[in-house]
Design an enzyme around this catalytic site. Sequence first.
Site, short mmCIF file in Angstrom:
data_model
loop_
_atom_site.label_atom_id
_atom_site.label_comp_id
_atom_site.label_asym_id
_atom_site.label_seq_id
_atom_site.Cartn_x
_atom_site.Cartn_y
_atom_site.Cartn_z
N ASP A 290 1.25 45.88 -6.03
CA ASP A 290 0.78 44.78 -5.18
C ASP A 290 0.70 43.47 -5.98
O ASP A 290 -0.32 43.17 -6.59
CB ASP A 290 -0.62 45.14 -4.64
CG ASP A 290 -1.23 44.03 -3.80
OD1 ASP A 290 -0.53 43.05 -3.50
OD2 ASP A 290 -2.42 44.15 -3.43
N ASP B 219 -8.56 46.28 7.32
CA ASP B 219 -9.79 46.08 6.54
C ASP B 219 -10.82 45.60 7.55
O ASP B 219 -10.67 44.50 8.10
CB ASP B 219 -9.57 45.02 5.44
CG ASP B 219 -10.82 44.82 4.58
OD1 ASP B 219 -11.93 44.93 5.13
OD2 ASP B 219 -10.67 44.53 3.38
N ASN C 299 -1.62 42.85 3.11
CA ASN C 299 -2.94 42.43 3.55
C ASN C 299 -3.04 40.92 3.37
O ASN C 299 -4.11 40.36 3.30
CB ASN C 299 -4.07 43.13 2.77
CG ASN C 299 -4.07 42.77 1.30
OD1 ASN C 299 -3.31 43.36 0.53
ND2 ASN C 299 -4.89 41.83 0.88
O1 GKR Z 1 -9.97 42.95 -6.47
O2 GKR Z 1 -8.72 41.60 -7.62
C1 GKR Z 1 -8.95 42.30 -6.65
C2 GKR Z 1 -7.88 42.39 -5.60
O3 GKR Z 1 -6.83 41.51 -5.94
C3 GKR Z 1 -8.43 42.07 -4.23
O4 GKR Z 1 -9.12 40.85 -4.24
C4 GKR Z 1 -7.33 42.04 -3.18
O5 GKR Z 1 -7.84 41.49 -2.00
O6 GKR Z 1 -7.32 44.47 -3.34
C5 GKR Z 1 -6.83 43.38 -2.77
C6 GKR Z 1 -5.42 43.47 -2.30
O7 GKR Z 1 -4.96 44.56 -2.00
O8 GKR Z 1 -4.74 42.44 -2.16
MG MG Z 2 -3.04 43.77 -1.36
#
Ligand code: GKR
Ligand code: MG
Length: 428
Positions: free
Chosen positions: A227, A299, A275
């Site tokens: 991701d 989510d 997302n």
């Molecule tokens: O916790 O750093 C993090 C993630 O980057 C999070 O903020 C993201 O929203 O887990 C997330 C994602 O799947 O994009």
């Molecule tokens: Mg993501």
Amino acid sequence: MRIVEMIVTPIAVGDPPLRNAAGLHAPFALRTIVELISDDGISGLSEIPGSEATTQALRDSAEVVIGRDPYALTGLEQALRQRFGADAQDRRGLQPWDQRRLVHMFSALEVACLDLIGKTTGRPVVDLLGGRARDRVDFSAYLFFKHEGAGGPLGFGTDPAATGWTAARQAEALDPAGIVAQAQVMCATFGFRSIKLKGGALDPEIEVESILALRQAFGDRMPLRLDPNAVWSVDTAIRWGKKLEGVLEYYEDPTRGQQDMSRVRQAIDIPLATNMCTTSFADLPGSVRFGSEDIILSDHHYWGGLRASIELGRFCRSFGLGLSMHSNSHVGISLAAMTHLAAAVPNLTYAVDTHYPWQLDEVIKGGALQFKDGALTVPDGPGLGVELDHEALQRLHQNYLDCGLSDRNDEIEMQKVEPGWTFQSTRW
Ligand code: GKR
Ligand code: MG
């Protein structure tokens, strides 16, 4: 039944220095805990990402919430929309996480109302969502490149006596070998049977090599996801994506926006997930028009609650899209809500994301919920099946007051490690 009191408590939970496209996690992750108390003294709980604006807006929403029947959720949503206005489409922001206010507020209130209804009727929340499609929900290991450090009061410090996951949780992981070591301990400890790597943090070559090293270490029966949180250009996403064909279960937000996601999707043979480019009901027509992704990550904090997420599941079923679930740093109330939701949606067939192993603090009685073979059994007590530990809540609220953070800002934290570092919406 009427709601007679609402208590909104911001908390700060220890979070290690995890890297992402927006910078670095601060030593504390912020969450807001909501308690709705009914006239018969029953309390409903929920948890959402912490932000000063949302916490204040939730407090201001007391005028709409107090005196309301918790079953009247449609009216509650209408009243909130009228009082606070809809979120502008660009309010989500360019960061990996969503910064809209209304969806978070309604999610917080809806989940707490459903917990209240469940506790009053003696039924688990999953039953209020239509009942179980499954009894156990699979979760995915969520790997991060990270600096050495444990987070919380230890910050970049570590506990030298730590062993097992506690030691791996504080170890540095900034290359493929570090990521494989992190994955091995995380999977051995929690039993996860799929792996997601947070990308967009280091040079794409290191991230792709890390995926290939995971493949080598775990074999082709372990599903892998990468991701980059939309900070790769279309060309970068295609170039590196070609090397991951046949390797990834899905490629999550390799690039930004529905049209560019669609260009990547046409060029490579890997399912694309998001997302970031399809994050609201208003985005769904674009998803269909452009064909931007194969899988949407639900989510409930972002889509406006559990019932809205069920609607999203139906949409995905109608349009032949897959459905998975996104997470952010969270504690047990959100984890319980995610588990009830995932159990209720038949076509949520992917292992759900969770940051839970990274947080050691907990606000629920009995301590952390326990994964077995990478899965959680749906709590079968009434409501969410978890109870608030008020002492822990007070301690974590004090952390919030002491830590000096009021909004998530990973860029500022990153600048402590690399002076001058700034977020770029397309970095590579
Ligand atoms: O916790 O750093 C993090 C993630 O980057 C999070 O903020 C993201 O929203 O887990 C997330 C994602 O799947 O994009
Ligand atoms: Mg993501």
